[in-house]
Design a protein around this motif. Structure first.
Motif, PDB file in Angstrom:
ATOM      1  N   UNK A 286       7.086  13.566  29.653  1.00 54.99           N
ATOM      2  CA  UNK A 286       8.044  13.084  30.650  1.00 54.99           C
ATOM      3  C   UNK A 286       8.113  11.557  30.675  1.00 54.99           C
ATOM      4  N   UNK A 287       6.964  10.906  30.516  1.00 58.57           N
ATOM      5  CA  UNK A 287       6.900   9.464  30.685  1.00 58.57           C
ATOM      6  C   UNK A 287       6.450   8.684  29.460  1.00 58.57           C
ATOM      7  N   UNK A 288       6.039   9.374  28.394  1.00 60.30           N
ATOM      8  CA  UNK A 288       5.502   8.691  27.217  1.00 60.30           C
ATOM      9  C   UNK A 288       5.496   9.666  26.041  1.00 60.30           C
ATOM     10  N   UNK A 289       5.384   9.127  24.834  1.00 55.56           N
ATOM     11  CA  UNK A 289       5.268   9.951  23.632  1.00 55.56           C
ATOM     12  C   UNK A 289       3.822   9.883  23.147  1.00 55.56           C
ATOM     13  N   UNK A 290       3.258  11.041  22.845  1.00 53.78           N
ATOM     14  CA  UNK A 290       1.950  11.092  22.189  1.00 53.78           C
ATOM     15  C   UNK A 290       2.231  11.342  20.716  1.00 53.78           C
ATOM     16  N   UNK A 291       1.761  10.419  19.879  1.00 50.49           N
ATOM     17  CA  UNK A 291       1.942  10.553  18.433  1.00 50.49           C
ATOM     18  C   UNK A 291       0.611  10.944  17.816  1.00 50.49           C
ATOM     19  N   UNK A 292       0.622  11.989  16.999  1.00 48.35           N
ATOM     20  CA  UNK A 292      -0.568  12.385  16.249  1.00 48.35           C
ATOM     21  C   UNK A 292      -0.368  11.936  14.806  1.00 48.35           C
ATOM     22  N   UNK A 293      -1.416  11.357  14.213  1.00 50.28           N
ATOM     23  CA  UNK A 293      -1.332  10.796  12.867  1.00 50.28           C
ATOM     24  C   UNK A 293      -2.502  11.300  12.034  1.00 50.28           C
ATOM     25  N   UNK A 294      -2.192  11.935  10.911  1.00 47.40           N
ATOM     26  CA  UNK A 294      -3.218  12.325   9.939  1.00 47.40           C
ATOM     27  C   UNK A 294      -2.977  11.542   8.654  1.00 47.40           C
ATOM     28  N   UNK A 295      -3.880  10.607   8.299  1.00 47.08           N
ATOM     29  CA  UNK A 295      -3.705   9.865   7.046  1.00 47.08           C
ATOM     30  C   UNK A 295      -3.817  10.811   5.853  1.00 47.08           C
ATOM     31  N   UNK A 296      -2.929  10.628   4.844  1.00 40.30           N
ATOM     32  CA  UNK A 296      -2.996  11.520   3.682  1.00 40.30           C
ATOM     33  C   UNK A 296      -3.106  10.813   2.336  1.00 40.30           C
ATOM     34  N   UNK A 297      -2.590   9.616   2.187  1.00 36.21           N
ATOM     35  CA  UNK A 297      -2.640   8.920   0.891  1.00 36.21           C
ATOM     36  C   UNK A 297      -2.938   7.446   1.094  1.00 36.21           C
ATOM     37  N   UNK A 298      -3.631   6.871   0.143  1.00 36.79           N
ATOM     38  CA  UNK A 298      -3.780   5.427   0.051  1.00 36.79           C
ATOM     39  C   UNK A 298      -4.369   4.723   1.255  1.00 36.79           C
TER      40      UNK A 298
ATOM     41  N   UNK B 143       0.833  -1.199   0.000  1.00 35.47           N
ATOM     42  CA  UNK B 143       0.000   0.000   0.000  1.00 35.47           C
ATOM     43  C   UNK B 143       0.868   1.248   0.000  1.00 35.47           C
ATOM     44  N   UNK B 144       0.425   2.231  -0.736  1.00 33.66           N
ATOM     45  CA  UNK B 144       1.112   3.521  -0.762  1.00 33.66           C
ATOM     46  C   UNK B 144       0.532   4.464   0.293  1.00 33.66           C
ATOM     47  N   UNK B 145      -0.162   3.918   1.273  1.00 32.12           N
ATOM     48  CA  UNK B 145      -0.724   4.725   2.357  1.00 32.12           C
ATOM     49  C   UNK B 145       0.372   5.501   3.069  1.00 32.12           C
ATOM     50  N   UNK B 146       0.129   6.772   3.268  1.00 33.63           N
ATOM     51  CA  UNK B 146       1.088   7.640   3.954  1.00 33.63           C
ATOM     52  C   UNK B 146       0.353   8.479   4.972  1.00 33.63           C
ATOM     53  N   UNK B 147       1.126   9.158   5.815  1.00 29.03           N
ATOM     54  CA  UNK B 147       0.513   9.974   6.861  1.00 29.03           C
ATOM     55  C   UNK B 147       1.437  11.116   7.257  1.00 29.03           C
ATOM     56  N   UNK B 148       0.820  12.154   7.830  1.00 29.37           N
ATOM     57  CA  UNK B 148       1.567  13.209   8.509  1.00 29.37           C
ATOM     58  C   UNK B 148       1.652  12.785   9.970  1.00 29.37           C
ATOM     59  N   UNK B 149       2.828  12.950  10.571  1.00 29.82           N
ATOM     60  CA  UNK B 149       3.045  12.544  11.956  1.00 29.82           C
ATOM     61  C   UNK B 149       3.631  13.690  12.765  1.00 29.82           C
TER      62      UNK B 149
END
Length: 150
Positions: A67-79, A55-61
């Protein structure tokens, strides 16, 4: 069989419709400077597979280092992708929790014992990821992150 690395959650990821708006809100809430947004690479580098098919699915991250964890934001953009599928079915929300493991493939097999199946997998700079859908057995999608030696 077991999986080394499942003892510590390193990341919680949230799928969003608009990463710029979400970052604005998170940054305001946490009183932090907005992290930069990156775009996932093309298939030729990621070799991304979604439900067993290329899949050519991509995203903006964007990654918010807490302090104790990473919050990841994901916006799908392709595929096609697990991110787009989630957004279409559920709207914005928590998509997965992530663990750093020694062997992602071995851990994915281990999670099959909890009703899991590989939803998506691919490579990133110095590593690979596998999303294992364990919603039926554990109530969550689990991301397995494996980093390669430089």
């Amino acid at each position: 069989m077991s999986c080394k690395g499942l003892g510590k959650v390193v990341q919680i990821a949230i799928v969003v419709r608009n990463i710029d708006e979400a970052l604005e809100n998170w940054s305001k809430l946490l009183g932090i400077e907005k992290p930069k947004v990156i775009v996932t690479e093309e298939w030729e580098k990621t070799k991304m597979m979604f439900r067993g098919e290329p899949s050519r699915g991509r995203a903006k991250l964007a990654f918010i280092n807490m302090e104790n964890i990473v919050i990841e934001l994901i916006e799908p953009i392709d595929g096609p992708s697990t991110w787009r599928d989630f957004l279409e079915k559920h709207g914005q929300g928590i998509h997965h929790i992530a663990f750093v493991v020694e062997n992602a493939d071995e851990c994915a097999k281990y999670l099959e014992g909890f009703g899991g199946f590989k939803e998506q997998e691919g490579f990133f700079r110095n590593g690979k990821y596998i999303y294992v859908n364990t919603v039926n057995g554990l109530g969550a999608i689990i991301e397995l992150l494996q980093y390669f030696s430089k």
